[in-house]
Design a protein around this motif. Structure first.
Motif, PDB file in Angstrom:
ATOM      1  N   VAL A 165      40.029  46.008  43.594  1.00  0.00           N
ATOM      2  CA  VAL A 165      38.799  46.360  42.870  1.00  0.00           C
ATOM      3  C   VAL A 165      39.004  46.165  41.372  1.00  0.00           C
ATOM      4  CG1 VAL A 165      37.327  48.298  42.190  1.00  0.00           C
ATOM      5  CG2 VAL A 165      37.846  47.908  44.612  1.00  0.00           C
ATOM      6  N   ILE A 166      40.160  46.628  40.877  1.00  0.00           N
ATOM      7  CA  ILE A 166      40.434  46.485  39.435  1.00  0.00           C
ATOM      8  C   ILE A 166      40.477  45.013  39.045  1.00  0.00           C
ATOM      9  CG2 ILE A 166      42.205  46.809  37.664  1.00  0.00           C
ATOM     10  CD1 ILE A 166      42.938  49.447  39.063  1.00  0.00           C
ATOM     11  N   ILE A 167      41.162  44.190  39.842  1.00  0.00           N
ATOM     12  CA  ILE A 167      41.278  42.765  39.518  1.00  0.00           C
ATOM     13  C   ILE A 167      39.918  42.077  39.551  1.00  0.00           C
ATOM     14  CG2 ILE A 167      42.240  40.561  40.297  1.00  0.00           C
ATOM     15  CD1 ILE A 167      44.657  42.110  41.343  1.00  0.00           C
ATOM     16  N   PHE A 168      39.139  42.343  40.603  1.00  0.00           N
ATOM     17  CA  PHE A 168      37.839  41.679  40.743  1.00  0.00           C
ATOM     18  C   PHE A 168      36.858  42.108  39.643  1.00  0.00           C
ATOM     19  CE2 PHE A 168      38.736  41.457  45.572  1.00  0.00           C
ATOM     20  CZ  PHE A 168      39.524  40.336  45.383  1.00  0.00           C
ATOM     21  N   VAL A 169      36.795  43.409  39.368  1.00  0.00           N
ATOM     22  CA  VAL A 169      35.846  43.923  38.372  1.00  0.00           C
ATOM     23  C   VAL A 169      36.190  43.388  36.995  1.00  0.00           C
ATOM     24  CG1 VAL A 169      35.086  46.013  37.180  1.00  0.00           C
ATOM     25  CG2 VAL A 169      35.213  45.975  39.673  1.00  0.00           C
ATOM     26  N   ARG A 170      37.473  43.374  36.643  1.00  0.00           N
ATOM     27  CA  ARG A 170      37.859  42.895  35.307  1.00  0.00           C
ATOM     28  C   ARG A 170      37.618  41.386  35.173  1.00  0.00           C
ATOM     29  NH1 ARG A 170      42.767  46.143  32.412  1.00  0.00           N
ATOM     30  NH2 ARG A 170      41.974  48.251  32.812  1.00  0.00           N
ATOM     31  N   THR A 171      37.742  40.677  36.288  1.00  0.00           N
ATOM     32  CA  THR A 171      37.438  39.241  36.230  1.00  0.00           C
ATOM     33  C   THR A 171      35.952  39.024  35.991  1.00  0.00           C
ATOM     34  OG1 THR A 171      39.258  38.764  37.765  1.00  0.00           O
ATOM     35  CG2 THR A 171      37.610  37.054  37.475  1.00  0.00           C
ATOM     36  N   VAL A 172      35.122  39.786  36.700  1.00  0.00           N
ATOM     37  CA  VAL A 172      33.660  39.692  36.499  1.00  0.00           C
ATOM     38  C   VAL A 172      33.283  40.063  35.071  1.00  0.00           C
ATOM     39  CG1 VAL A 172      31.430  40.681  37.188  1.00  0.00           C
ATOM     40  CG2 VAL A 172      33.121  40.066  38.923  1.00  0.00           C
ATOM     41  N   PHE A 210      39.668  38.839  32.715  1.00  0.00           N
ATOM     42  CA  PHE A 210      40.606  37.901  33.329  1.00  0.00           C
ATOM     43  C   PHE A 210      39.888  36.587  33.583  1.00  0.00           C
ATOM     44  CE2 PHE A 210      42.648  41.767  35.583  1.00  0.00           C
ATOM     45  CZ  PHE A 210      43.414  42.068  34.464  1.00  0.00           C
ATOM     46  N   SER A 211      40.614  35.494  33.396  1.00  0.00           N
ATOM     47  CA  SER A 211      40.086  34.201  33.814  1.00  0.00           C
ATOM     48  C   SER A 211      40.274  34.069  35.325  1.00  0.00           C
ATOM     49  CB  SER A 211      40.829  33.062  33.099  1.00  0.00           C
ATOM     50  OG  SER A 211      42.183  33.010  33.539  1.00  0.00           O
ATOM     51  N   LEU A 212      39.651  33.028  35.886  1.00  0.00           N
ATOM     52  CA  LEU A 212      39.831  32.801  37.319  1.00  0.00           C
ATOM     53  C   LEU A 212      41.299  32.555  37.651  1.00  0.00           C
ATOM     54  CD1 LEU A 212      36.778  30.503  38.222  1.00  0.00           C
ATOM     55  CD2 LEU A 212      37.145  32.904  38.854  1.00  0.00           C
ATOM     56  N   GLY A 213      41.972  31.828  36.780  1.00  0.00           N
ATOM     57  CA  GLY A 213      43.389  31.565  37.003  1.00  0.00           C
ATOM     58  C   GLY A 213      44.208  32.835  36.987  1.00  0.00           C
ATOM     59  N   LEU A 236      47.180  37.179  39.651  1.00  0.00           N
ATOM     60  CA  LEU A 236      47.407  38.600  39.950  1.00  0.00           C
ATOM     61  C   LEU A 236      47.280  38.889  41.452  1.00  0.00           C
ATOM     62  CD1 LEU A 236      45.522  40.198  36.919  1.00  0.00           C
ATOM     63  CD2 LEU A 236      48.002  40.156  37.324  1.00  0.00           C
ATOM     64  N   ILE A 237      46.306  38.244  42.098  1.00  0.00           N
ATOM     65  CA  ILE A 237      46.171  38.454  43.542  1.00  0.00           C
ATOM     66  C   ILE A 237      47.436  38.007  44.271  1.00  0.00           C
ATOM     67  CG2 ILE A 237      44.943  37.674  45.608  1.00  0.00           C
ATOM     68  CD1 ILE A 237      42.386  37.660  43.935  1.00  0.00           C
ATOM     69  N   GLN A 238      47.966  36.852  43.861  1.00  0.00           N
ATOM     70  CA  GLN A 238      49.198  36.373  44.504  1.00  0.00           C
ATOM     71  C   GLN A 238      50.377  37.291  44.198  1.00  0.00           C
ATOM     72  OE1 GLN A 238      49.572  32.173  43.376  1.00  0.00           O
ATOM     73  NE2 GLN A 238      48.896  31.683  45.450  1.00  0.00           N
ATOM     74  N   LEU A 239      50.447  37.771  42.960  1.00  0.00           N
ATOM     75  CA  LEU A 239      51.535  38.695  42.611  1.00  0.00           C
ATOM     76  C   LEU A 239      51.428  39.988  43.423  1.00  0.00           C
ATOM     77  CD1 LEU A 239      51.753  38.288  38.715  1.00  0.00           C
ATOM     78  CD2 LEU A 239      53.383  37.469  40.427  1.00  0.00           C
ATOM     79  N   MET A 240      50.190  40.489  43.578  1.00  0.00           N
ATOM     80  CA  MET A 240      50.020  41.719  44.355  1.00  0.00           C
ATOM     81  C   MET A 240      50.428  41.497  45.821  1.00  0.00           C
ATOM     82  SD  MET A 240      49.147  43.940  42.154  1.00  0.00           S
ATOM     83  CE  MET A 240      50.046  42.986  40.917  1.00  0.00           C
TER      84      MET A 240
END
Length: 611
Positions: free
Chosen positions: A267-274, A278-281, A286-290
């Motif tokens: 949720v944190i990653i997606f919301v901050r990207t929106v 965060f850029s898409l990259g 971050l998703i891969q790191l998680m």
């Protein structure tokens, strides 16, 4: 984990291999961590070309180079992880060797009393299970989990750079997950110990049955033995059900907690990207790191399961390794340490010189008990001078063989003392004590190798000529030559391919070749027919010439040739004297002579004596 840390300290000679595994793990983790950054960079490059109008040809060259870099990183991961796996395999196998050799070394130096309370097959099963579980865990840790731990630490640092709440949530996951797992541990290990006990007992019985299969078959006990074996293994089914239910119930709780925390992370990653933070990259990175951080957490159930098995195994291992040994044996072990290396024999310390004029063997008011407060020997007091032949005579179970066991240092007297060549037996190094004594037991106790190996067991360096001469003296040469391979004939476990008389003659040859100054014959000719006994006895007579001999008699004809007879009754010395003196004393020996004259073989058998 203290037991596993003890294993590491116990095998500190493997430090170079530990270092190599860790180095490979660091390189594997570094190469693996590069991939999410490269893919994140590629994502931003593609996004720029598609949505922001960046130069397409430049973007194409960039993503191709990124793909090549990903390929290189993955090739490095593949190669280095396999190199690390090779080091891990070598390390775990070397650890198995070290632990096994040290376990065997420990067993060889444990007191006889310890073996009296153990089943041989159980000892072997415990060795296999304990060391297998420990080395399997170490192999698993070295081949995969070490790099995962390094990766997880790196992910924590990187995620903190991008968004500290991600790191905070990850830092919550690990201790809580481990704590939830620890709640499972106590009950799980208790149930595992119960299973191990049943499996060890069943495995020990299995080894006994295989070793005595003729007895099992002759008494038609196949079904009974199988039923007991199946019952013990079957009892582990119920334990496993309870153990597994407990484990998986807790695993549901652990994984549900894990899923909840990672829901918050995503949720944190997606919301901050929106929100444009965060850029898409960066989002992809971050998703891969998680995901990389989540993998070791999800595999922790398996890791902890393997670790708990290893802990149980290491406790069983060290329970044996911590068993006290005879101080003289401890000194011998310290003088000849083992670290997985093998030797052809153990060096013997500088020989202890005999005391001039002292008896070769002296028992002084010796009391002994196999069990507490149940003495089987009471005030045993006698001496055997140099070159003297002394016979022990008494009822079966009267203590004759126990005296031999005490003389060999297999047990220590409860009271009193034993002296050999004028020196207290307790002060003599065990290798020196036993090297002075040649023994032929009632049970031949042969090994599964060749005839030559068994004859030369006490002198492995003996020449072929010496082996042949010993066999000839024991009347074994004729039957040995009838075998297709002669002295290289393999005789099977405990010499099962030989008859009882043949086994006994090999045992006599073994004692002849050892050529020790003290000879102990524990009913040495009991398995021979009259003709063979006469021939073997000639060899023994030559061997006993000039040597001190202690004989547990089987035939009255043997007793008549000794210098003195010691008769035992209920663990006490009844009489001591020459055959002529005791023949008219009215004691045990006189009674045996009378029974022989009357032909009462039934009552003679009570004393393990035949006419």
């Amino acid at each position: 984990m203290s037991s596993l840390l003890r294993i590491v300290r116990f095998t500190r000679s493997l430090a170079p291999l530990y270092t190599a595994v860790i180095a490979c793990s660091v390189l594997t983790a570094a190469a693996g961590l590069a991939v999410p950054f490269l893919i994140g960079y590629a994502t931003d490059t593609v996004s720029g070309a598609v949505t922001e109008g960046d130069d397409v040809s430049t973007a194409v060259r960039t993503v191709v180079l990124i793909a090549a870099a990903v390929l290189l990183a993955e090739l490095i991961t593949t190669v280095v992880s396999n190199v690390g796996g090779w080091f891990g395999d070598v390390m775990s196998n070397r650890m198995r060797t070290i632990l096994s050799v040290r376990y065997y070394d420990k067993l060889l130096h444990l007191p006889q009393r310890w073996f009296d309370g153990e089943i041989t097959g159980t000892i072997v099963a415990r060795l296999n299970r304990s060391i297998t579980e420990v080395t399997n865990f170490v192999k698993m840790m070295s081949n995969s989990f070490a790099s995962m731990l390094i990766t997880t630490f790196a992910v924590l640092v990187i995620s903190a750079w991008y968004a500290w709440p991600l790191t905070a949530l990850l830092l919550v996951v690990f201790p809580v997950y481990v704590w939830l797992t620890s709640l499972t541990s106590v009950k799980w290990q208790r149930l595992e110990a119960e299973k191990n006990e049943q499996v060890d007992i069943a495995s020990g019985r299995f080894a006994e049955v295989v070793g005595q299969i003729r007895v099992v078959k002759s008494f038609v006990r196949e079904r009974g033995e199988l039923s007991d074996f199946a019952r013990r293994f079957g009892s582990t089914d119920d334990t496993t059900r309870e153990q597994s239910a407990h484990w998986h119930r807790m695993d549901v709780i652990r994984r549900a907690f894990l899923n909840l925390v990672f829901f918050g992370i995503y949720v944190i990653i997606f919301v901050r990207t929106v929100q444009g933070q965060f850029s898409l990259g960066e989002m992809v990175l971050l998703i891969q790191l998680m995901s990389m951080a989540k993998a070791p957490v999800e595999s922790m159930s398996f890791v902890i399961d393997s670790a708990q098995r290893a802990l149980a195994g290491s406790r069983d291992y060290f329970r044996v390794m911590e068993t006290e040994v005879d101080p003289r044996t401890a000194a011998l072990m310290a003088a000849h340490p083992t670290d997985g290396a093998t030797t052809d024999g153990e060096a013997i310390d500088a020989p202890v010189e005999p005391v001039p004029g002292a008896p070769v063997i002296s028992f002084r008011e010796v009391d002994f008990a196999y069990e507490a407060d149940e003495d089987v020997l009471h005030g045993i007091d006698f001496r055997v001078d140099r070159g003297e032949k002394v016979a022990l005579v008494g009822e079966s179970g009267g203590g004759k063989s126990t005296i031999v066991n005490l003389l060999l240092g297999l047990y220590e007297p409860r009271q009193g003392s034993i002296e050999v060549v004028g020196r207290p037996s307790a002060d003599l190094p065990l290798d020196q004590l036993r090297s002075r004594i040649g023994v032929v037991f009632q049970d031949a106790s042969l090994f599964s190798g060749t005839i030559r190996e068994n004859i030369a067991y006490g002198r492995p360096e003996a020449s072929d000529e010496d082996v042949v001469l010993a066999a000839r003296g024991a009347n074994a040469e004729a039957f040995v030559q009838r075998f297709p391979d002669g002295y290289e004939q393999v005789i099977g476990e405990r010499g099962l391919k030989l008859s009882g008389g043949q086994r006994q003659r090999i045992a006599v040859a073994r004692a002849i070749l050892k050529d020790a100054p003290v000879l102990v014959l524990d009913e040495a000719t009991s398995a021979l027919d009259t003709k063979a006994e006469i021939q073997v006895q000639k060899g023994l007579d030559e061997l006993m010439t000039g040597r001190t001999s202690l004989i547990i008699a089987h035939r009255l004809s043997t007793i008549a040739e000794v210098d003195r007879i010691i008769t035992l009754r209920d663990g006490n010395i009844d009489e001591i004297g020459s055959p002529a003196e005791l023949a008219t004393s009215g004691g045990i020996y006189a009674q045996l002579l009378a029974l022989q004259s009357s032909g009462d073989t039934r009552r003679l058998a009570k004393y393990d004596i035949t006419g």
